[in-house]
Design a protein around this motif. Structure first.
Motif: not given
Length: 151
Positions: A100-119
């Motif tokens: 679940x968390x990887x799916x959310x992350x790979x869908x939109x990392x900036x929306x899932x964890x605002x402020x992350x480096x990954x775009x």
């Protein structure tokens, strides 16, 4: 549509002989069929390895590069790879990487964890499921499987 008045003179709509409750149950059933929960069992690790090649612009399985290494990432806590300088947002996220968390992350990392480096994101749901299956395959088999939805 037939309208009847109940005990409190409030109209009760009946559609085709069905009450609103029956209609709502039927509608809920249709919506469940139309929008099922994501299925992670269908990930193809072999195809995920091919999709992962796009990730290799920044990542590797075995060494930190622009992004952190990914071997053993499935089931681990986000921001925990030694020797990598994570964003404060990801370190503070308390995310455990699972389907679940990887799916959310790979869908939109900036929306899932605002402020992350990954775009970078993976738009196709099947490609995400395949990459997740690939990463899961690269995790140690003795690690307990993380709870789905853990964050």
């Amino acid at each position: 549509m037939q309208v009847k008045f109940g005990r409190h003179e409030r109209p009760l709509a009946r559609i085709g002989g069905r009450s609103r409750a029956s209609l709502l149950v039927a509608l809920a059933a249709v919506l469940m069929v139309e929008h099922p929960a994501p299925s992670f069992a269908s990930g193809d690790a072999a195809h995920g390895a091919k999709v992962y090649q796009d990730c290799m612009i920044c990542h590797s399985l075995d060494k930190n590069e622009i992004g952190p290494k990914h071997r053993d990432v499935f089931g681990s806590k986000a921001g925990g790879v030694p020797g990598y300088d994570y964003s404060a947002a990801l370190k503070a996220s308390n995310i455990v990487w699972n389907e679940t968390t990887l799916d959310k992350w790979l869908t939109d990392p900036q929306a899932f964890v605002p402020g992350t480096k990954m775009t970078f994101s993976v738009d196709d749901a099947q490609d995400r499921a395949d990459v997740i299956a690939f990463l899961k395959e690269k995790a140690p088999s003795d690690r307990p499987s993380p709870m789905v939805g853990a964050k």
